[in-house]
Design a protein around this motif. Structure first.
Motif, mmCIF file in Angstrom:
data_model
loop_
_atom_site.group_PDB
_atom_site.id
_atom_site.type_symbol
_atom_site.label_atom_id
_atom_site.label_comp_id
_atom_site.label_asym_id
_atom_site.label_seq_id
_atom_site.Cartn_x
_atom_site.Cartn_y
_atom_site.Cartn_z
ATOM 1 N N UNK A 5 53.756 20.198 69.693
ATOM 2 C CA UNK A 5 54.789 20.158 70.721
ATOM 3 C C UNK A 5 55.404 21.547 70.907
ATOM 4 N N UNK A 6 55.791 21.889 72.122
ATOM 5 C CA UNK A 6 56.445 23.180 72.344
ATOM 6 C C UNK A 6 57.781 23.273 71.605
ATOM 7 N N UNK A 7 58.018 24.409 70.986
ATOM 8 C CA UNK A 7 59.322 24.683 70.370
ATOM 9 C C UNK A 7 60.089 25.740 71.145
ATOM 10 N N UNK A 8 59.395 26.432 72.061
ATOM 11 C CA UNK A 8 60.022 27.477 72.873
ATOM 12 C C UNK A 8 59.632 27.292 74.329
ATOM 13 N N UNK A 9 60.516 27.702 75.213
ATOM 14 C CA UNK A 9 60.260 27.634 76.646
ATOM 15 C C UNK A 9 60.345 29.049 77.208
ATOM 16 N N UNK A 10 59.278 29.467 77.854
ATOM 17 C CA UNK A 10 59.209 30.768 78.500
ATOM 18 C C UNK A 10 59.334 30.550 79.999
ATOM 19 N N UNK A 11 60.480 30.939 80.559
ATOM 20 C CA UNK A 11 60.747 30.764 81.984
ATOM 21 C C UNK A 11 60.233 31.976 82.749
ATOM 22 N N UNK A 12 59.450 31.708 83.792
ATOM 23 C CA UNK A 12 58.963 32.767 84.678
ATOM 24 C C UNK A 12 59.644 32.553 86.027
ATOM 25 N N UNK A 13 60.631 33.393 86.307
ATOM 26 C CA UNK A 13 61.485 33.151 87.474
ATOM 27 C C UNK A 13 60.791 33.544 88.776
ATOM 28 N N UNK A 14 61.424 33.194 89.897
ATOM 29 C CA UNK A 14 60.864 33.454 91.210
ATOM 30 C C UNK A 14 61.183 34.838 91.747
ATOM 31 N N UNK A 220 46.822 17.279 86.536
ATOM 32 C CA UNK A 220 48.252 17.526 86.595
ATOM 33 C C UNK A 220 49.040 16.231 86.608
ATOM 34 N N UNK A 221 50.132 16.222 85.861
ATOM 35 C CA UNK A 221 51.126 15.155 85.947
ATOM 36 C C UNK A 221 52.111 15.548 87.043
ATOM 37 N N UNK A 222 52.463 14.603 87.899
ATOM 38 C CA UNK A 222 53.323 14.893 89.043
ATOM 39 C C UNK A 222 54.703 14.278 88.844
ATOM 40 N N UNK A 223 55.728 15.068 89.083
ATOM 41 C CA UNK A 223 57.109 14.585 89.159
ATOM 42 C C UNK A 223 57.640 14.985 90.530
ATOM 43 N N UNK A 224 58.464 14.147 91.126
ATOM 44 C CA UNK A 224 59.096 14.470 92.404
ATOM 45 C C UNK A 224 60.592 14.245 92.287
ATOM 46 N N UNK A 248 57.464 15.389 75.376
ATOM 47 C CA UNK A 248 57.162 14.150 74.646
ATOM 48 C C UNK A 248 55.729 13.684 74.886
ATOM 49 N N UNK A 249 55.181 14.047 76.066
ATOM 50 C CA UNK A 249 53.854 13.558 76.426
ATOM 51 C C UNK A 249 52.748 14.580 76.192
ATOM 52 N N UNK A 250 53.094 15.758 75.680
ATOM 53 C CA UNK A 250 52.068 16.735 75.371
ATOM 54 C C UNK A 250 51.229 16.232 74.194
ATOM 55 N N UNK A 251 49.924 16.266 74.353
ATOM 56 C CA UNK A 251 49.021 15.767 73.306
ATOM 57 C C UNK A 251 48.032 16.849 72.927
#
Length: 251
Positions: A5-14, A220-224, A248-251
């Motif tokens: 599972x990810x422990x860090x989040x790397x944000x790539x801004x716009x 891809x999993x889609x969220x809207x 939670x759903x990363x496998x």
């Protein structure tokens, strides 16, 4: 491919934003238990005339990812808007998770999702120019959004939107041009978050890019969500929910 599972989040801004625009979301994600980094992309708010191109943005993201790996982290890369192009080129197989560290998954937030070899021009030829951003050209290689309150912040009270727009920066238009090279979304668990009221990248264009990616082999999993282009500002708690669901759903 991912086994941790990810422990860090790397944000790539716009393209028209700087890292402080992400502070409210980053702080919420830290409270949720993640290490969060959002490096400044050199092509955003660059000098005039600008000197940074996409390759410089890619180098910054790769450097930040490697530092998180060296610190022992598994990483979720969260890319927004132009940041989707940077992330796709930056996250190559040498940064994928190995031995519990590395990039394990991706989350594209109303981001440009292009095929290797394609440019923005190719996307516009295929699907039309589906954006309400009124680009101003400074005549020196930089562009800016003349109608940022309406195109970026249409789901935020207008007075606040006008204030947010004052913090927008110029972008080196050349950084967004040229063909893509990478497609980590073919290999890694990936969620694409559609912003249904987005005026910068209209919802049908988001859907078309995702369909292109699926056709090319992406799973891809889609969220809207019912937001404009910047839900990290208008609905940060919703983005936290999506991140936690993705993790939670990363496998």
């Amino acid at each position: 491919m991912a086994s941790v599972k990810p422990t860090a989040i790397l944000i790539v801004h716009g393209g028209y934003f700087l890292p402080p625009a992400w502070d409210a979301l980053a702080n919420r994600l830290r409270k949720a238990g993640f290490v969060v980094q959002c490096p400044r992309l050199p092509s955003c708010g660059d000098g005039r005339p600008p000197t940074a191109v996409r390759e410089h943005d890619v180098a910054v993201v790769r450097k930040e990812a490697q530092e998180l790996i060296d610190a022992g982290h598994s990483i979720l890369v969260l890319a927004h808007s132009y940041g989707g192009m940077v992330a796709s080129d930056a996250i190559t197989q040498d940064l994928y998770a190995s031995g519990g560290t590395g990039v394990v998954s991706l989350l594209y937030l109303s981001a440009w999702l292009l095929q290797p070899g394609d440019s923005l021009e190719d996307v516009f030829k295929r699907h039309g120019f589906q954006s309400k951003v009124d680009l101003g050209n400074n005549g020196d290689g930089t562009v800016f959004a003349k109608n940022a309150p309406e195109s970026f912040y249409n789901d935020i009270e207008f007075e606040t939107a006008e204030q947010l727009a004052r913090d927008n920066v110029t972008h080196n238009w050349g950084a967004a041009l040229g063909p893509m090279t990478g497609a980590p979304w073919k290999d890694l668990p990936t969620t694409y978050v559609h912003c249904a009221r987005d005026m910068a990248i209209l919802h049908p264009l988001q859907q078309s890019m995702v369909q292109d990616a699926v056709t090319a082999g992406g799973k891809l999993v889609i969220e809207t969500i019912d937001t404009g282009h910047c839900p990290f500002l208008s609905q940060p708690e919703e983005i936290v929910r999506i991140v936690e669901s993705h993790v939670a759903n990363v496998k």
